[in-house]
Structure formats: structure tokens, C-alpha cells
Motif scaffolding. Structure first.
Motif, PDB file in Angstrom:
ATOM      1  N   VAL A   6      58.445 -17.493  45.196  1.00 59.10           N
ATOM      2  CA  VAL A   6      57.057 -17.337  45.609  1.00 59.10           C
ATOM      3  C   VAL A   6      56.117 -17.794  44.495  1.00 59.10           C
ATOM      4  CG1 VAL A   6      55.301 -15.672  46.296  1.00 59.10           C
ATOM      5  CG2 VAL A   6      57.634 -15.450  47.167  1.00 59.10           C
ATOM      6  N   LEU A   7      56.440 -17.455  43.262  1.00 59.47           N
ATOM      7  CA  LEU A   7      55.548 -17.737  42.141  1.00 59.47           C
ATOM      8  C   LEU A   7      55.486 -19.221  41.781  1.00 59.47           C
ATOM      9  CD1 LEU A   7      56.240 -14.705  39.799  1.00 59.47           C
ATOM     10  CD2 LEU A   7      54.299 -15.103  41.305  1.00 59.47           C
ATOM     11  N   ILE A   8      56.596 -19.927  41.883  1.00 57.60           N
ATOM     12  CA  ILE A   8      56.595 -21.350  41.519  1.00 57.60           C
ATOM     13  C   ILE A   8      55.702 -22.164  42.460  1.00 57.60           C
ATOM     14  CG2 ILE A   8      58.033 -23.421  41.385  1.00 57.60           C
ATOM     15  CD1 ILE A   8      60.149 -21.723  40.025  1.00 57.60           C
ATOM     16  N   PRO A   9      55.786 -22.004  43.780  1.00 57.12           N
ATOM     17  CA  PRO A   9      54.849 -22.760  44.636  1.00 57.12           C
ATOM     18  C   PRO A   9      53.378 -22.377  44.418  1.00 57.12           C
ATOM     19  CG  PRO A   9      56.693 -22.004  45.928  1.00 57.12           C
ATOM     20  CD  PRO A   9      56.810 -21.359  44.583  1.00 57.12           C
ATOM     21  N   ILE A  10      53.122 -21.109  44.136  1.00 58.81           N
ATOM     22  CA  ILE A  10      51.747 -20.690  43.854  1.00 58.81           C
ATOM     23  C   ILE A  10      51.252 -21.348  42.570  1.00 58.81           C
ATOM     24  CG2 ILE A  10      50.311 -18.722  43.217  1.00 58.81           C
ATOM     25  CD1 ILE A  10      51.938 -17.062  45.211  1.00 58.81           C
ATOM     26  N   ALA A  11      52.098 -21.395  41.542  1.00 63.63           N
ATOM     27  CA  ALA A  11      51.726 -22.038  40.282  1.00 63.63           C
ATOM     28  C   ALA A  11      51.493 -23.535  40.491  1.00 63.63           C
ATOM     29  CB  ALA A  11      52.807 -21.813  39.240  1.00 63.63           C
ATOM     30  N   LEU A  12      52.320 -24.180  41.286  1.00 61.64           N
ATOM     31  CA  LEU A  12      52.137 -25.602  41.564  1.00 61.64           C
ATOM     32  C   LEU A  12      50.850 -25.847  42.351  1.00 61.64           C
ATOM     33  CD1 LEU A  12      55.785 -26.674  42.422  1.00 61.64           C
ATOM     34  CD2 LEU A  12      54.500 -27.144  40.333  1.00 61.64           C
ATOM     35  N   LEU A  13      50.516 -24.933  43.226  1.00 61.20           N
ATOM     36  CA  LEU A  13      49.264 -25.045  43.973  1.00 61.20           C
ATOM     37  C   LEU A  13      48.063 -24.944  43.040  1.00 61.20           C
ATOM     38  CD1 LEU A  13      47.900 -25.202  46.779  1.00 61.20           C
ATOM     39  CD2 LEU A  13      47.883 -22.702  46.740  1.00 61.20           C
ATOM     40  N   PHE A  14      48.108 -23.992  42.095  1.00 64.92           N
ATOM     41  CA  PHE A  14      47.021 -23.853  41.118  1.00 64.92           C
ATOM     42  C   PHE A  14      46.884 -25.105  40.261  1.00 64.92           C
ATOM     43  CE2 PHE A  14      47.292 -18.983  41.155  1.00 64.92           C
ATOM     44  CZ  PHE A  14      46.204 -18.896  42.024  1.00 64.92           C
ATOM     45  N   VAL A  15      47.992 -25.678  39.856  1.00 65.90           N
ATOM     46  CA  VAL A  15      47.966 -26.902  39.051  1.00 65.90           C
ATOM     47  C   VAL A  15      47.361 -28.045  39.865  1.00 65.90           C
ATOM     48  CG1 VAL A  15      49.419 -28.656  37.958  1.00 65.90           C
ATOM     49  CG2 VAL A  15      49.835 -26.234  37.519  1.00 65.90           C
ATOM     50  N   ALA A  16      47.758 -28.168  41.126  1.00 63.63           N
ATOM     51  CA  ALA A  16      47.231 -29.237  41.973  1.00 63.63           C
ATOM     52  C   ALA A  16      45.726 -29.068  42.189  1.00 63.63           C
ATOM     53  CB  ALA A  16      47.960 -29.252  43.309  1.00 63.63           C
ATOM     54  N   VAL A  17      45.263 -27.838  42.390  1.00 67.36           N
ATOM     55  CA  VAL A  17      43.832 -27.592  42.564  1.00 67.36           C
ATOM     56  C   VAL A  17      43.082 -27.927  41.279  1.00 67.36           C
ATOM     57  CG1 VAL A  17      42.112 -25.781  42.906  1.00 67.36           C
ATOM     58  CG2 VAL A  17      44.087 -25.916  44.415  1.00 67.36           C
ATOM     59  N   GLY A  18      43.618 -27.532  40.135  1.00 65.77           N
ATOM     60  CA  GLY A  18      42.978 -27.833  38.855  1.00 65.77           C
ATOM     61  C   GLY A  18      42.884 -29.321  38.591  1.00 65.77           C
ATOM     62  N   ILE A  19      43.935 -30.047  38.880  1.00 71.14           N
ATOM     63  CA  ILE A  19      43.912 -31.498  38.686  1.00 71.14           C
ATOM     64  C   ILE A  19      42.924 -32.143  39.650  1.00 71.14           C
ATOM     65  CG2 ILE A  19      45.301 -33.600  38.969  1.00 71.14           C
ATOM     66  CD1 ILE A  19      47.663 -32.019  37.792  1.00 71.14           C
ATOM     67  N   GLY A  20      42.883 -31.644  40.883  1.00 72.43           N
ATOM     68  CA  GLY A  20      41.935 -32.165  41.853  1.00 72.43           C
ATOM     69  C   GLY A  20      40.495 -31.951  41.423  1.00 72.43           C
TER      70      GLY A  20
END
Length: 59
Positions: A6-20
Motif C-alpha cells: 500500500v505504501l509504495i504506490p502511495i509514495a510513487l503517487l506523491f513523487v509523480a504529483v511533485g514532479i508534475g
């Protein structure tokens, strides 16, 4: 151990939002002319007086 799935996809989502958000800021020129705001405090503001405010004296 299952929480990691659960935590890894959430972390990847946060990274993608930050890069965006970063690329949006770069494309919309948010990082252009960074020195202007630091120098603006050194100058006085221009007072805008209008003729209307001078003529609004009660008679």
C-alpha cells in the motif's frame, strides 16, 4: 509486510504529483526573474492619488 504494498504506490503517487507540479511551474515561468522580488523591498511604493478622492469633500 502487506502494508508495503500500500505504501509504495502511495509514495510513487506523491513523487509523480511533485514532479508534475515542478514541471508545471517551470513551463508557466514561475522561476523566471527570481531577483526582482528580492529587490522590490528596497524601493518605495508609488502612492496613487486620484482627483476623485480630492473632490469628495463634503460640502
Amino acid at each position: 509486510m502487506s502494508i508495503i504494498f500500500v505504501l509504495i504506490p502511495i509514495a510513487l503517487l506523491f513523487v509523480a504529483v511533485g514532479i508534475g507540479i515542478f514541471f508545471w511551474a517551470v513551463r508557466s515561468e514561475q522561476f523566471e526573474d527570481l531577483d526582482r522580488h528580492g529587490v522590490n523591498i528596497l524601493f518605495d511604493e508609488k502612492k496613487q492619488t486620484s482627483d476623485k478622492s480630492k473632490n469628495n469633500v463634503p460640502k
